[in-house]
Design an enzyme around this catalytic site. Sequence first.
Site, PDB file in Angstrom:
ATOM      1  N   HIS A 198      -4.370   6.777   2.264  1.00 40.27           N
ATOM      2  CA  HIS A 198      -3.775   6.366   3.544  1.00 40.27           C
ATOM      3  C   HIS A 198      -3.957   7.540   4.518  1.00 40.27           C
ATOM      4  O   HIS A 198      -3.968   8.698   4.104  1.00 40.27           O
ATOM      5  CB  HIS A 198      -2.290   6.096   3.293  1.00 40.27           C
ATOM      6  CG  HIS A 198      -1.525   5.531   4.443  1.00 40.27           C
ATOM      7  ND1 HIS A 198      -1.100   6.305   5.498  1.00 40.27           N
ATOM      8  CD2 HIS A 198      -1.098   4.272   4.696  1.00 40.27           C
ATOM      9  CE1 HIS A 198      -0.429   5.544   6.345  1.00 40.27           C
ATOM     10  NE2 HIS A 198      -0.418   4.302   5.894  1.00 40.27           N
ATOM     11  N   ASP A 252       0.924  10.938  -3.667  1.00 41.64           N
ATOM     12  CA  ASP A 252       1.510  10.037  -2.683  1.00 41.64           C
ATOM     13  C   ASP A 252       2.038   8.824  -3.448  1.00 41.64           C
ATOM     14  O   ASP A 252       1.267   7.995  -3.939  1.00 41.64           O
ATOM     15  CB  ASP A 252       0.442   9.634  -1.656  1.00 41.64           C
ATOM     16  CG  ASP A 252       0.985   8.675  -0.603  1.00 41.64           C
ATOM     17  OD1 ASP A 252       2.144   8.237  -0.741  1.00 41.64           O
ATOM     18  OD2 ASP A 252       0.244   8.357   0.337  1.00 41.64           O
ATOM     19  N   GLN A 257       3.215   3.690  -2.549  1.00 39.14           N
ATOM     20  CA  GLN A 257       3.014   2.317  -3.032  1.00 39.14           C
ATOM     21  C   GLN A 257       3.400   2.152  -4.497  1.00 39.14           C
ATOM     22  O   GLN A 257       3.263   1.066  -5.051  1.00 39.14           O
ATOM     23  CB  GLN A 257       1.546   1.890  -2.842  1.00 39.14           C
ATOM     24  CG  GLN A 257       1.104   1.767  -1.399  1.00 39.14           C
ATOM     25  CD  GLN A 257       1.802   0.637  -0.651  1.00 39.14           C
ATOM     26  OE1 GLN A 257       2.349  -0.296  -1.252  1.00 39.14           O
ATOM     27  NE2 GLN A 257       1.802   0.712   0.667  1.00 39.14           N
ATOM     28  N   LYS A 287       9.834   1.220   1.908  1.00 41.65           N
ATOM     29  CA  LYS A 287       8.960   0.429   1.041  1.00 41.65           C
ATOM     30  C   LYS A 287       9.636   0.143  -0.292  1.00 41.65           C
ATOM     31  O   LYS A 287       9.026  -0.393  -1.213  1.00 41.65           O
ATOM     32  CB  LYS A 287       7.634   1.157   0.812  1.00 41.65           C
ATOM     33  CG  LYS A 287       6.758   1.259   2.072  1.00 41.65           C
ATOM     34  CD  LYS A 287       5.441   1.901   1.749  1.00 41.65           C
ATOM     35  CE  LYS A 287       4.713   2.444   2.949  1.00 41.65           C
ATOM     36  NZ  LYS A 287       4.121   1.425   3.818  1.00 41.65           N
ATOM     37  N   CYS A 338      -4.420   1.643   7.849  1.00 42.17           N
ATOM     38  CA  CYS A 338      -4.364   3.109   7.894  1.00 42.17           C
ATOM     39  C   CYS A 338      -5.255   3.714   6.811  1.00 42.17           C
ATOM     40  O   CYS A 338      -4.898   4.733   6.190  1.00 42.17           O
ATOM     41  CB  CYS A 338      -2.933   3.630   7.753  1.00 42.17           C
ATOM     42  SG  CYS A 338      -1.866   3.098   9.078  1.00 42.17           S
TER      43      CYS A 338
HETATM   44  C1  LIG Z   1      -0.197   4.951   0.303  1.00 41.43           C
HETATM   45  C2  LIG Z   1       0.618   5.214   1.548  1.00 41.43           C
HETATM   46  N1  LIG Z   1       0.872   6.464   1.909  1.00 41.43           N
HETATM   47  C3  LIG Z   1       1.613   6.761   2.986  1.00 41.43           C
HETATM   48  C4  LIG Z   1       2.118   5.764   3.779  1.00 41.43           C
HETATM   49  C5  LIG Z   1       2.926   6.143   4.981  1.00 41.43           C
HETATM   50  O1  LIG Z   1       4.208   5.606   4.909  1.00 41.43           O
HETATM   51  P1  LIG Z   1       5.182   5.754   6.165  1.00 41.43           P
HETATM   52  O2  LIG Z   1       4.492   5.065   7.309  1.00 41.43           O
HETATM   53  O3  LIG Z   1       6.419   5.058   5.741  1.00 41.43           O
HETATM   54  O4  LIG Z   1       5.358   7.195   6.412  1.00 41.43           O
HETATM   55  C6  LIG Z   1       1.860   4.428   3.464  1.00 41.43           C
HETATM   56  C7  LIG Z   1       2.334   3.340   4.335  1.00 41.43           C
HETATM   57  O5  LIG Z   1       1.800   2.258   4.360  1.00 41.43           O
HETATM   58  C8  LIG Z   1       1.099   4.139   2.305  1.00 41.43           C
HETATM   59  O6  LIG Z   1       0.825   2.890   1.941  1.00 41.43           O
END
Ligand SMILES: Cc1ncc(COP(=O)(O)O)c(C=O)c1O
Length: 411
Positions: A122, A199, A202, A225, A366
């Site tokens: 992401h 990270d 998900q 999430k 993203c």
């Molecule tokens: C794999 C991953 N990392 C980071 C993020 C960023 O999350 P946030 O927008 O809540 O900071 C997301 C959000 O979709 C994500 O799917």
Amino acid sequence: MADAQEFLKDFPLLGQKMNGKQITYLDNGATTQKPEQMIEALCHYYGGCNANPHRGAYALSVEATEIYEKARVRTAQFIHAARPEEIIFTKNATEALNLVAYSYGMTNVHEGDEILISIAEHHSNLVPWQHVAKATGARLRYIYLEDDGNLSEEDIEKKITERTKLVAVTQISNVLGLKNDIRRIVKKAHAVGAAALVDGSQSVAHMAVNVQDLDADFFAFSGHKMLSPMGIGVLYGKYDILDAMPPFLMGGDMIDSVEEQDTTWAELPAKFEAGTQNVGGAAGLTAAIDYLESLTFDRVEAIEKDLVGYALPKLRALPYIELYGCDSRRPNKTGIIAFNVRDVHPHDVASILDSFGVAIRAGHHCAQPLHHYLGQNASCRASFYFYNTRADVDRWIAALQKVRGVLGFGA
Ligand SMILES: Cc1ncc(COP(=O)(O)O)c(C=O)c1O
């Protein structure tokens, strides 16, 4: 499996209609719906004990502090951190990842070093590392993919070298829905003296996470999430590593003492929590953790697996559907399905599905470098959670079968 009625009582939004259509919510990768128990915890905090934590000597402030610190203890237990001080509250995963990039990355990465991430990251776990690489003169390298969407074994073997200072990968891709073998990557990173960041945005709501077992140095995720309110996120870091890092944001509450020209920092975790914190969000996070633990991740995973197993043959039967990351030879497919409808832009697909009450995500999610790597500009994404049912899948597929017809294409 998921019984439509079982979760309706807990999730007020799921039973509702939007524009006269029953809501079929399949965008859980973006954010999950919220259970009544979590909403109550949020209301209880704001309606019953709202005050600035850590600052007041009066009962309300003490209660706010207790709620906030209880959330830290519960979060530490939830992901099996060794101690609560290893949990830093942030506003989301993005801020948690930036904290590591600015504080750890800018201090420990130097010219000639390498940062290794995957092409499936992401932007929140990619753009900060581009920035660190540019600012320090380090090189940003990528783990690319096998044909089935999994991380390239060869790249994992060859690109983690003596030059690598940090490996930062997602536990589950937010587009392909494939779970990575994090323990193995962390082990390889540590073998060359590199730090490992995971990270967990998900993964943490969909599977049991044990950060000590993974041996990750950092683990980041967002509360929203995983059934919690927006505005609360978590950075886990090993105590000694966090302790050695400089602060990221500066201001109230993160100091030990301030003189005209100099400041000393507070102990962990306060050093990384500058300014007034999101106590309501923390209260909601505690309630979300309680909810998930009583449901159990065995149940969550079984439901999501069933839904994917039910949906994929139906999608494969539609000749105009192209699927991404759905042919993994390993049993690591999770409840995220990325696809395209031939000749139709993903935004049109999502709009037409919306006219049938079906909410999916369309765009690059993203993850532009991943889409470019796959030879696509964008895709559609349906992402399940435990409250979804086979009936949701049926409504989604039925609407999908109408998309090309609505736009005047043949089948
Ligand atoms: C794999 C991953 N990392 C980071 C993020 C960023 O999350 P946030 O927008 O809540 O900071 C997301 C959000 O979709 C994500 O799917």
